[in-house]
Write a protein that holds these residues in place. Structure first.
Motif, mmCIF file in Angstrom:
data_model
loop_
_atom_site.group_PDB
_atom_site.id
_atom_site.type_symbol
_atom_site.label_atom_id
_atom_site.label_comp_id
_atom_site.label_asym_id
_atom_site.label_seq_id
_atom_site.Cartn_x
_atom_site.Cartn_y
_atom_site.Cartn_z
ATOM 1 N N ALA A 144 -0.435 -8.322 -7.331
ATOM 2 C CA ALA A 144 -0.397 -7.032 -6.647
ATOM 3 C C ALA A 144 0.556 -6.075 -7.355
ATOM 4 O O ALA A 144 0.251 -4.886 -7.525
ATOM 5 C CB ALA A 144 0.021 -7.232 -5.193
ATOM 6 N N LEU A 147 -1.150 -4.820 -10.473
ATOM 7 C CA LEU A 147 -2.224 -3.865 -10.183
ATOM 8 C C LEU A 147 -1.663 -2.526 -9.708
ATOM 9 O O LEU A 147 -2.209 -1.470 -10.038
ATOM 10 C CB LEU A 147 -3.165 -4.448 -9.125
ATOM 11 C CG LEU A 147 -4.076 -5.582 -9.587
ATOM 12 C CD1 LEU A 147 -4.858 -6.167 -8.412
ATOM 13 C CD2 LEU A 147 -5.053 -5.085 -10.658
ATOM 14 N N LEU A 148 -0.580 -2.570 -8.939
ATOM 15 C CA LEU A 148 0.031 -1.324 -8.474
ATOM 16 C C LEU A 148 0.519 -0.476 -9.644
ATOM 17 O O LEU A 148 0.491 0.758 -9.597
ATOM 18 C CB LEU A 148 1.200 -1.621 -7.528
ATOM 19 C CG LEU A 148 0.870 -1.810 -6.051
ATOM 20 C CD1 LEU A 148 2.117 -2.177 -5.266
ATOM 21 C CD2 LEU A 148 0.251 -0.543 -5.471
ATOM 22 N N TYR A 157 -6.181 0.594 -5.319
ATOM 23 C CA TYR A 157 -5.018 0.480 -4.422
ATOM 24 C C TYR A 157 -5.419 -0.164 -3.092
ATOM 25 O O TYR A 157 -4.634 -0.920 -2.504
ATOM 26 C CB TYR A 157 -4.411 1.855 -4.167
ATOM 27 C CG TYR A 157 -3.738 2.451 -5.386
ATOM 28 C CD1 TYR A 157 -2.583 1.873 -5.919
ATOM 29 C CD2 TYR A 157 -4.247 3.590 -6.002
ATOM 30 C CE1 TYR A 157 -1.960 2.428 -7.039
ATOM 31 C CE2 TYR A 157 -3.638 4.144 -7.122
ATOM 32 C CZ TYR A 157 -2.498 3.559 -7.633
ATOM 33 O OH TYR A 157 -1.885 4.097 -8.734
ATOM 34 N N VAL A 160 -5.591 -3.837 -3.597
ATOM 35 C CA VAL A 160 -4.227 -4.390 -3.626
ATOM 36 C C VAL A 160 -3.679 -4.470 -2.204
ATOM 37 O O VAL A 160 -3.036 -5.462 -1.827
ATOM 38 C CB VAL A 160 -3.310 -3.510 -4.493
ATOM 39 C CG1 VAL A 160 -1.868 -4.005 -4.413
ATOM 40 C CG2 VAL A 160 -3.783 -3.517 -5.939
ATOM 41 N N ASP A 163 -4.966 -7.486 -0.389
ATOM 42 C CA ASP A 163 -4.323 -8.717 -0.870
ATOM 43 C C ASP A 163 -2.912 -8.857 -0.293
ATOM 44 O O ASP A 163 -2.489 -9.956 0.089
ATOM 45 C CB ASP A 163 -4.263 -8.721 -2.400
ATOM 46 C CG ASP A 163 -5.625 -8.966 -3.032
ATOM 47 O OD1 ASP A 163 -6.540 -9.417 -2.308
ATOM 48 O OD2 ASP A 163 -5.780 -8.703 -4.243
ATOM 49 N N ALA A 184 0.919 0.787 -1.531
ATOM 50 C CA ALA A 184 -0.519 0.660 -1.787
ATOM 51 C C ALA A 184 -1.321 1.493 -0.787
ATOM 52 O O ALA A 184 -2.326 2.127 -1.151
ATOM 53 C CB ALA A 184 -0.939 -0.805 -1.711
#
Length: 394
Positions: A144, A147-148, A157, A160, A163, A184
């Motif tokens: 996460a 990805l952020l 977002y 994410v 998750d 997110a």
């Protein structure tokens, strides 16, 4: 009575056999958990009953096969070594544990014909669940964060966010997960700036404008869309929703009149029944017979209808503030009618029907102002606007 009892027994046997057949089919087609769930539900009451003995054997076999299937799947996923499989492994261990916990309260299950207790080999999965959860939590957290840092689209977002919410569910307060969830969510949200334009020659009441733009009263519950009627400096807006009024038509104050003449035969007391010779007609006991006295009454009815109408016409437009393109437009219109009826009469009001009598005694009232008429039409506009907002997806 015997016939009814026989039909009841036949019906009960049919349903019983049908239930077992479906459970056997589930077992033989690999739907082990379906067979387990049905068997457990059947064995919760009267588990030693003769008609439920088959469910003991079904449960025993389905449990053995389900455990074997799940353990083989876990072994394959662990051997593959892909951290993306950790969630499936974690869920599988939980399934194994929960399945045992559903069966445990039923034990022992004694099968009379085979003269033995059903055999269930239970295992303790707690440590494996904890170990897998720790690995899964670390994987979800690190993934996460990565990805952020690299996400470019709002859908990224949002993925994410999902998750991280799952991570918070399985491992509450894990590191700074809550802060990452907020980040997110903010970055995945569509922010919509709202404006109201009046392109008519009629002043829109301030309280109506406030009502239309007060989105807290709309009861909206959209995780990924936020509407602001007062723009905030800290927010980069993605879309514009423009509510525009093009026409506001208000009719003159009118009083419509109508006059009716009514006639009706009504009861007006009683009188003695007379024969052709004007002699009193008597009953078997010699008493004079009474009858209703009917008379014809007439009445002139004067009705007045106060009438005024307001029509508001406009539309709602959605625009993409990044591309400056018009996304969609929806018509918006409302009609509000003020109507007040009052009446008086001349004559005998017994000639009037009930739907007319209810207006008698009422008086003329003051017509609402143009501003009030426009405001009163606002509730309908607000409901239509809420419908547009609820259905629209960016």
């Amino acid at each position: 009575m015997k016939r009814t009892l026989l039909l009841f027994l036949i019906t009960a046997l049919t349903f019983s056999c049908g239930g077992k057949k479906k459970t056997f089919t589930a077992l033989n087609t690999g739907n082990y958990d379906q067979a387990i769930n049905t068997s457990v539900n059947k064995l919760r009451t009267n588990k030693n009953k003769k008609g439920k003995q088959d469910y003991i054997l079904i449960l025993e076999e389905a449990f053995l096969k389900a455990v074997d299937r799940d353990m083989n799947a876990i072994a394959f996923l662990e051997k593959e070594g892909n951290p993306a499989n950790l969630e499936r492994i974690y869920n599988s261990y939980n399934t194994l544990k929960n399945r045992q916990e559903r069966i445990r309260p039923l034990l022992p299950l004694y099968h009379v014909e085979q003269g033995r207790n059903a055999n269930f080999s239970f295992d303790n999965y707690d440590q494996r669940i904890l170990d897998t959860k720790e690995k899964l939590s670390a994987y979800l957290y690190n993934n996460a964060k990565n990805l952020l840092s690299n996400a470019k689209r709002k859908t990224d977002y949002r993925s994410v966010y999902n998750d991280l919410v799952y991570l918070e569910k399985i491992s509450p307060n894990y590191k700074n997960t809550n802060n990452l969830i907020e980040e997110a969510h903010f970055k995945g949200t569509d922010f919509v700036k709202v404006s109201l334009k009046n392109n008519t020659n009629v002043i829109i009441p301030r309280r109506l404008e406030d009502d239309l733009l007060n989105f807290s009263t709309y009861g909206l519950n959209d995780l990924w869309t936020v509407y602001h009627n007062e723009p905030q400096r800290s927010v980069n807006y993605d879309y514009l929703m423009e509510v525009s009024f093009r026409e506001i038509n208000i009719s003159p104050e009118q009083i419509r009149e109508r006059q009716l003449e009514k006639e009706k035969l009504v009861k007006d007391g009683w009188e003695y029944l007379l024969d052709e010779d004007d002699e009193f007609v008597r009953d078997e006991e010699g008493n004079k017979i009474k009858i209703d006295k009917m008379v014809t009454v007439r009445c002139e009815y004067y009705e007045f209808i106060q009438f005024k109408e307001a029509q508001v016409v406009g539309n709602v437009q959605y625009k993409n503030l990044n591309t400056k393109q018009l996304l969609d437009a929806f018509p918006l219109s409302s009609t509000y009618v003020f109507e007040h009826i009052y009446a008086n009469y001349n004559g005998d009001k017994r000639a009037l029907d009930d739907d007319l009598i209810r207006y008698l005694g009422l008086q003329a009232v003051q017509f609402p102002t143009n501003e009030q008429m426009v405001y009163d039409s606002g509730e309908n506009i607000k409901n239509k606007l809420k419908g547009i907002i609820s259905r629209y997806r960016f």
